[in-house]
Each structure stands twice: as C-alpha cells, then as structure tokens.
Design an enzyme around this catalytic site. Structure first.
Site, short mmCIF file in Angstrom:
data_model
loop_
_atom_site.label_atom_id
_atom_site.label_comp_id
_atom_site.label_asym_id
_atom_site.label_seq_id
_atom_site.Cartn_x
_atom_site.Cartn_y
_atom_site.Cartn_z
N GLY A 46 14.24 40.41 -24.58
CA GLY A 46 13.00 40.59 -23.81
C GLY A 46 13.17 41.11 -22.40
O GLY A 46 12.31 41.83 -21.89
N GLU A 101 15.41 36.98 -16.73
CA GLU A 101 14.58 36.71 -17.91
C GLU A 101 13.25 37.46 -17.80
O GLU A 101 12.77 37.70 -16.69
CB GLU A 101 14.28 35.21 -18.00
CG GLU A 101 15.22 34.44 -18.91
CD GLU A 101 14.87 34.64 -20.39
OE1 GLU A 101 14.33 35.69 -20.76
OE2 GLU A 101 15.17 33.72 -21.17
N ASP A 102 12.66 37.76 -18.93
CA ASP A 102 11.32 38.34 -18.89
C ASP A 102 10.27 37.28 -18.65
O ASP A 102 9.35 37.48 -17.87
CB ASP A 102 11.02 39.12 -20.19
CG ASP A 102 11.31 38.32 -21.44
OD1 ASP A 102 12.12 37.38 -21.36
OD2 ASP A 102 10.74 38.62 -22.49
N ASP A 105 8.57 30.29 -20.38
CA ASP A 105 7.38 29.78 -21.06
C ASP A 105 7.52 28.26 -21.20
O ASP A 105 7.27 27.53 -20.23
CB ASP A 105 7.27 30.50 -22.42
CG ASP A 105 5.96 30.30 -23.12
OD1 ASP A 105 5.32 29.24 -22.91
OD2 ASP A 105 5.54 31.15 -23.90
N LYS A 133 4.81 30.87 -17.15
CA LYS A 133 3.59 30.33 -17.72
C LYS A 133 3.63 28.82 -17.52
O LYS A 133 4.03 28.06 -18.41
CB LYS A 133 3.59 30.67 -19.23
CG LYS A 133 2.25 30.99 -19.82
CD LYS A 133 2.37 31.06 -21.32
CE LYS A 133 2.57 32.45 -21.84
NZ LYS A 133 2.57 32.48 -23.33
N PHE A 154 -0.77 34.96 -24.93
CA PHE A 154 0.44 35.55 -25.50
C PHE A 154 0.55 37.00 -25.02
O PHE A 154 -0.32 37.82 -25.28
CB PHE A 154 0.43 35.50 -27.02
CG PHE A 154 1.79 35.74 -27.61
CD1 PHE A 154 2.69 34.70 -27.77
CD2 PHE A 154 2.19 37.02 -27.95
CE1 PHE A 154 3.97 34.93 -28.28
CE2 PHE A 154 3.47 37.26 -28.46
CZ PHE A 154 4.35 36.21 -28.62
N VAL A 155 1.62 37.27 -24.29
CA VAL A 155 1.74 38.59 -23.67
C VAL A 155 2.83 39.43 -24.35
O VAL A 155 3.83 38.91 -24.83
CB VAL A 155 2.04 38.49 -22.16
CG1 VAL A 155 0.78 38.10 -21.40
CG2 VAL A 155 3.17 37.52 -21.86
N ASP A 161 7.78 40.96 -26.88
CA ASP A 161 7.38 41.36 -28.23
C ASP A 161 6.47 40.37 -28.92
O ASP A 161 6.38 39.21 -28.54
CB ASP A 161 8.63 41.52 -29.11
CG ASP A 161 9.23 40.16 -29.51
OD1 ASP A 161 9.47 39.33 -28.61
OD2 ASP A 161 9.41 39.93 -30.71
C1 PRP Z 1 11.55 34.93 -25.22
C2 PRP Z 1 11.85 35.33 -23.79
C3 PRP Z 1 12.55 34.12 -23.24
C4 PRP Z 1 11.94 32.98 -24.01
C5 PRP Z 1 10.97 32.21 -23.16
O1 PRP Z 1 12.68 35.15 -26.02
O2 PRP Z 1 12.65 36.48 -23.73
O3 PRP Z 1 13.94 34.19 -23.46
O4 PRP Z 1 11.27 33.55 -25.13
O5 PRP Z 1 10.32 31.21 -23.86
P1 PRP Z 1 10.66 29.66 -23.70
O6 PRP Z 1 10.63 29.37 -22.23
O7 PRP Z 1 9.53 28.99 -24.44
O8 PRP Z 1 11.99 29.40 -24.32
P2 PRP Z 1 12.65 35.25 -27.62
O9 PRP Z 1 13.17 33.99 -28.22
O10 PRP Z 1 11.30 35.70 -28.07
O11 PRP Z 1 13.73 36.39 -27.88
P3 PRP Z 1 13.71 37.90 -27.34
O12 PRP Z 1 14.05 37.86 -25.88
O13 PRP Z 1 14.76 38.59 -28.14
O14 PRP Z 1 12.32 38.45 -27.59
#
Ligand code: PRP
Length: 177
Positions: A46, A101-102, A105, A133, A154-155, A161
């Site tokens: 992400g 990080e993106d 959450d 968030k 949900f963004v 993604d």
């Molecule tokens: C997403 C995002 C963070 C995480 C945040 O990763 O990149 O790493 O979720 O959410 P959280 O605080 O609830 O853990 P994802 O697992 O979707 O993998 P990706 O980065 O490959 O999309």
C-alpha cells in the site's frame, strides 16, 4: 467517472492536496533527520506511491529498504492475522529507521511489525503514515508523521486497494460496495 472506478463515490484528497502534504512531511523529515542518514522502510504494497513521492521530497541523504506485510486480503476488514511475506534486506541495528505506511487503521499491522524491528535495536524508530483513522484503532500505535486524519470510511487509490484494485488511482477516494 469511468466504469472501472464506479464504486469510488467520493474524492477525499486530490492529487494536488496529496502532493502538498507529502512535500510538507518530506521537508519536516529532512529537518529532523539532517546528518542521520535514515533508513526509510516502505511497508508494501500500500505505501508504494506515498513512499516514492515522499522520498523525492526529502532533501537529505537517506537509504531505502522494503518489507511486505499483509492482513486484509480481499476484505474491507482486517483478518487480524498479519502475514510477513518479505523481510527487510538488512539488519537495522544502530540505524535511524523511518517506517513508511499508507494508512494506520486498527493498528494490527504495526502492532505486529514494531516488535520485530525493535528487537534489532535500531538507534531510533519512527512511523510515518499518510493516513490515519483514529476511530478504528485497536492497538495504541502513535505516529511521528501523519498526513491526514480521516473518518471511518474505506479508502482506495494512491496505493490503497480494495481486493487488489484501485491502487493506481492518482487520488484518494471513498470506496462504496
Ligand atoms: C493495509 C495498509 C496497512 C494496514 C493498515 O495493508 O497498507 O499496512 O492495512 O491497517 P491496520 O492498521 O488495520 O493493520 P494490507 O494488509 O491491506 O496490505 P497491502 O499494503 O498489501 O494492501
């Protein structure tokens, strides 16, 4: 909107708004880490877009590394299980590390990642996330650098993604099933 992104019902941050904020964060990191040669770690997948732009807005020497972590799979809710699918390529002992990080959450991902890094005794460990968030936080993770605080929607886009899709949108939008 074109058909492929018909479920993206609202633009939360435009390309321009993102770039302005990324420049500000890059300038702040450049001031804080001047002379420290930080190791900037991209948490794939992400963070890839944010990471690429952020590093180009930094004006100090730095190094890059990548790790791949995933917990969402194809769902809009975290599975709660964090899969480490690609480790860092180097030891971080004694390094000034900035984790990029993106989105922060629930905190599930960083709650699992941070102890694995701390055990290597980096000189410092900071977290930089483009989005956070607060409403959904389940673990007490704090950010040193935060781009935008967003509501519980949900963004997607700019690296984020839904089921692997929409990462290539240049803006951040709200996904509505
Ligand atoms: C997403 C995002 C963070 C995480 C945040 O990763 O990149 O790493 O979720 O959410 P959280 O605080 O609830 O853990 P994802 O697992 O979707 O993998 P990706 O980065 O490959 O999309």
């Amino acid at each position: 909107m074109k058909k492929w992104n018909a479920h993206v019902t609202k633009v939360l941050y435009t390309q321009q708004q993102i770039q302005i904020r990324v420049q500000e964060i890059g300038a702040q990191i450049s001031r804080d880490y001047d002379g420290k040669n930080p190791l900037m770690v991209c948490v794939l997948k992400g963070a890839c877009m944010f990471y690429a732009d952020l590093l180009r807005s930094c004006t100090i020497p730095l190094e890059m590394d990548f790790m791949k972590v995933s917990s969402y799979g194809t769902a809009t809710k975290t599975s709660g299980t964090v899969h480490f699918t690609m480790p860092l390529s180097q030891n971080i002992t004694g390094r000034h590390v900035i984790l990029v990080e993106d989105i922060l959450d629930t905190g599930t991902t960083l709650h699992a990642v941070l102890p694995r890094l701390r055990v290597q005794q980096p000189a410092s460990l900071a977290i930089c996330a483009l989005l956070e968030k607060p409403a959904r936080r389940q673990y007490p993770v704090s950010l040193q650098y935060s781009g935008f605080s967003i509501p519980d929607v949900f963004v997607v886009g700019y690296g984020l993604d839904y089921a692997g899709q929409y990462r290539n949108l240049p803006y951040i939008g709200v996904y509505t099933p």
